[in-house]
Each structure stands twice: as C-alpha cells, then as structure tokens.
Design a protein around this motif. Structure first.
Motif, mmCIF file in Angstrom:
data_model
loop_
_atom_site.group_PDB
_atom_site.id
_atom_site.type_symbol
_atom_site.label_atom_id
_atom_site.label_comp_id
_atom_site.label_asym_id
_atom_site.label_seq_id
_atom_site.Cartn_x
_atom_site.Cartn_y
_atom_site.Cartn_z
ATOM 1 N N LEU A 163 -29.056 -4.061 -45.192
ATOM 2 C CA LEU A 163 -28.150 -4.240 -44.126
ATOM 3 C C LEU A 163 -28.014 -3.007 -43.148
ATOM 4 O O LEU A 163 -28.314 -1.813 -43.602
ATOM 5 C CB LEU A 163 -26.676 -4.780 -44.462
ATOM 6 N N ARG A 164 -27.719 -3.113 -41.856
ATOM 7 C CA ARG A 164 -27.502 -1.894 -41.114
ATOM 8 C C ARG A 164 -25.978 -1.439 -41.404
ATOM 9 O O ARG A 164 -25.114 -2.297 -41.628
ATOM 10 C CB ARG A 164 -27.514 -2.161 -39.613
ATOM 11 N N PRO A 165 -25.816 -0.035 -41.334
ATOM 12 C CA PRO A 165 -24.348 0.516 -41.405
ATOM 13 C C PRO A 165 -23.464 -0.171 -40.324
ATOM 14 O O PRO A 165 -23.994 -0.285 -39.133
ATOM 15 C CB PRO A 165 -24.461 1.951 -41.374
ATOM 16 N N THR A 166 -22.346 -0.394 -40.679
ATOM 17 C CA THR A 166 -21.142 -1.150 -39.990
ATOM 18 C C THR A 166 -20.675 0.279 -39.018
ATOM 19 O O THR A 166 -20.661 1.286 -39.670
ATOM 20 C CB THR A 166 -19.991 -1.723 -40.599
ATOM 21 N N PRO A 167 -19.997 -0.389 -37.873
ATOM 22 C CA PRO A 167 -19.452 0.736 -37.105
ATOM 23 C C PRO A 167 -18.182 1.357 -37.904
ATOM 24 O O PRO A 167 -17.850 2.588 -37.496
ATOM 25 C CB PRO A 167 -19.049 -0.125 -35.774
ATOM 26 N N GLN A 168 -17.408 0.619 -38.563
ATOM 27 C CA GLN A 168 -16.520 1.098 -39.348
ATOM 28 C C GLN A 168 -16.848 2.117 -40.312
ATOM 29 O O GLN A 168 -16.174 3.020 -40.595
ATOM 30 C CB GLN A 168 -15.843 -0.263 -40.271
ATOM 31 N N LEU A 169 -18.128 2.005 -40.858
ATOM 32 C CA LEU A 169 -18.649 3.056 -41.902
ATOM 33 C C LEU A 169 -19.128 4.279 -41.110
ATOM 34 O O LEU A 169 -18.713 5.457 -41.502
ATOM 35 C CB LEU A 169 -19.891 2.653 -42.717
ATOM 36 N N GLU A 170 -19.605 4.040 -40.235
ATOM 37 C CA GLU A 170 -19.921 5.046 -39.145
ATOM 38 C C GLU A 170 -18.876 5.969 -38.782
ATOM 39 O O GLU A 170 -18.552 7.143 -38.750
ATOM 40 C CB GLU A 170 -20.719 4.652 -37.624
ATOM 41 N N GLU A 171 -17.671 5.233 -38.173
ATOM 42 C CA GLU A 171 -16.519 5.893 -37.961
ATOM 43 C C GLU A 171 -15.921 6.690 -39.148
ATOM 44 O O GLU A 171 -15.341 7.680 -38.853
ATOM 45 C CB GLU A 171 -15.495 5.053 -37.214
ATOM 46 N N GLY A 220 -18.193 8.511 -52.681
ATOM 47 C CA GLY A 220 -17.454 8.855 -51.361
ATOM 48 C C GLY A 220 -17.738 7.980 -50.270
ATOM 49 O O GLY A 220 -18.626 6.977 -50.594
ATOM 50 N N ILE A 221 -17.200 7.921 -49.259
ATOM 51 C CA ILE A 221 -17.440 6.907 -48.050
ATOM 52 C C ILE A 221 -18.953 6.860 -47.738
ATOM 53 O O ILE A 221 -19.404 5.711 -47.654
ATOM 54 C CB ILE A 221 -16.591 7.462 -47.089
ATOM 55 N N PRO A 222 -19.824 7.930 -47.905
ATOM 56 C CA PRO A 222 -21.187 7.707 -47.325
ATOM 57 C C PRO A 222 -22.003 7.192 -48.362
ATOM 58 O O PRO A 222 -23.211 6.770 -48.090
ATOM 59 C CB PRO A 222 -21.693 9.228 -47.079
ATOM 60 N N ASP A 223 -21.576 6.752 -49.643
ATOM 61 C CA ASP A 223 -22.193 5.932 -50.513
ATOM 62 C C ASP A 223 -22.756 4.649 -49.813
ATOM 63 O O ASP A 223 -23.367 4.017 -50.309
ATOM 64 C CB ASP A 223 -21.500 5.736 -51.608
ATOM 65 N N GLU A 268 -25.602 -0.230 -48.550
ATOM 66 C CA GLU A 268 -26.055 -0.950 -47.441
ATOM 67 C C GLU A 268 -27.616 -1.142 -47.096
ATOM 68 O O GLU A 268 -28.250 -2.191 -47.004
ATOM 69 C CB GLU A 268 -25.502 -0.848 -45.978
ATOM 70 N N GLY A 269 -28.289 0.059 -47.366
ATOM 71 C CA GLY A 269 -29.861 0.087 -47.289
ATOM 72 C C GLY A 269 -30.339 -0.721 -48.437
ATOM 73 O O GLY A 269 -31.340 -1.375 -48.001
ATOM 74 N N PHE A 270 -29.760 -0.546 -49.598
ATOM 75 C CA PHE A 270 -30.375 -1.387 -50.780
ATOM 76 C C PHE A 270 -30.338 -2.836 -50.472
ATOM 77 O O PHE A 270 -31.323 -3.728 -50.865
ATOM 78 C CB PHE A 270 -29.667 -1.057 -51.930
#
Length: 200
Positions: free
Chosen positions: A113-121, A100-103, A108-110
């Motif tokens: 990288l920091r989560p993108t604003p697009q992923l947060e939204e 799913g999307i939160p994967d 990203e952590g692996f």
C-alpha cells in the motif's frame, strides 16, 4: 535488574522539562518485548503496549479472520490515531515508545500500500528525539509476529521499517542482538542516561 539511583535522579530531573521521546522499534523477532519489559523494570516511563496489537485483535474478532490487504487501510488509520494520541499525551520528561508513527511506512509497504496523507502529515508534525532499531534475533517471540511475517519475510519487514524511518528523515541507531539488559544499557548510554544495570 535493579533501579539505578542515578538513573532515577536523572529521570526525575528531566520530568518537568521538555518532552523527550525515544522510539524502540524493529521487525518481528527482534526482542522488542523483552527489551521493553526491561525498560519497565528500570522504571523508565514507557508505553504499556504497542497499540497496533490490541487494534489488530479487535479487527480480527470483527472480521472472523486475519487481516487481508483490503482490510489494511482502515486498520492502519486506527493504529495511526492511537500513536498520535500517545504522542500528544506526553508533555514533559523522558518517554520510550513501543514503535513510532513512521513504523506505518514499513507495514504499509509490506502490504503493498502507499502511505496515506494522514501518515505523511503525522510524520511531519510529530517528531521523536531518537529512534533505536533492534536487529533481528534468531527466534520468533510472539504469535502475532508469526501472523504478520513468516521466516523469509522477517528480514523484509525489518528493512521496510528501517527504510520508513530514513524516508521520514531520521538517522536510526541500531542495537545489536544481546540480552535485554545489555541492550537497554546501550540505549541509555546513547541518551546520556545512567545505565540501569549499574544499580546493582
């Protein structure tokens, strides 16, 4: 596995109602492919293939090598777009999702990288009804998994994916190692759906 008539009837009854979206996820070597094959055999609506794999293959062909950290951002955004499209296309009834999307938080952590604003939204806007996390098995099951995570990294990828779902506000249900049929029965029981194996 045969199709349980009671399950077929339950899915048909739900097919015109509100969408019910259920994620199946886990780290490498979790038995996800076998379980999703069982989902398809039971004729439960489900994603055909995890979109990230095909997108990964395209990036690898274009680059002529495996992805590096500096390639990861563009790849992640393309995968996110595919997950949003898959989510938005489903309007009624039950559907299982191959990740799913939160994967995205875990992967990203692996890669540091920091989560993108697009992923947060996307995580805020597109919510799933339940998340099932498959505990890792003992063997690799897919060549792509070997690319992403070798032996000692399997546990870390798994933990990052799980943490990503917690950070996104979910309470994942953990599915212990077992046969694909038994795991699917467990998941259906949690969703108050008839067990597929009862169709025999």
């Amino acid at each position: 596995m045969t199709t349980n008539p009671a399950l077929t009837a339950a899915l048909r009854a739900a097919s015109t109602g509100d969408p019910r979206r259920y994620v199946i996820t886990g780290g490498p070597s979790s038995g996800k492919d076998d379980l999703l094959e069982a989902v398809h055999r039971a004729e439960i609506p489900c994603m055909v293939e995890e979109p990230g794999r095909e997108i990964y293959r395209r990036h690898r062909e274009r680059l002529g090598r495996h992805l590096r950290k500096e390639d990861r951002r563009a790849y992640s955004l393309e995968v996110l777009e595919a997950f949003i499209a898959e989510y938005s296309a489903h309007r009624h009834g039950v559907r299982f999702y191959n990740r799913g999307i939160p994967d995205g938080y875990g992967w990203e952590g692996f890669f540091g990288l920091r989560p993108t604003p697009q992923l947060e939204e996307a995580t805020r806007r597109h919510r799933y009804d339940a998340v099932f996390v498959l505990d890792p098995l003992d063997t690799f099951e897919d060549p792509d998994d070997i690319v992403w995570a070798k032996d000692r990294e399997i546990r870390r990828v798994h933990e990052l994916i799980v943490q990503g779902y917690y950070d996104a506000g979910y309470e994942p249900v953990f599915v212990a190692p077992d046969s694909a049929s038994a795991r699917l029965d467990f998941i259906c029981a949690n969703l108050r759906l008839p067990k597929p194996s009862r169709g025999a």
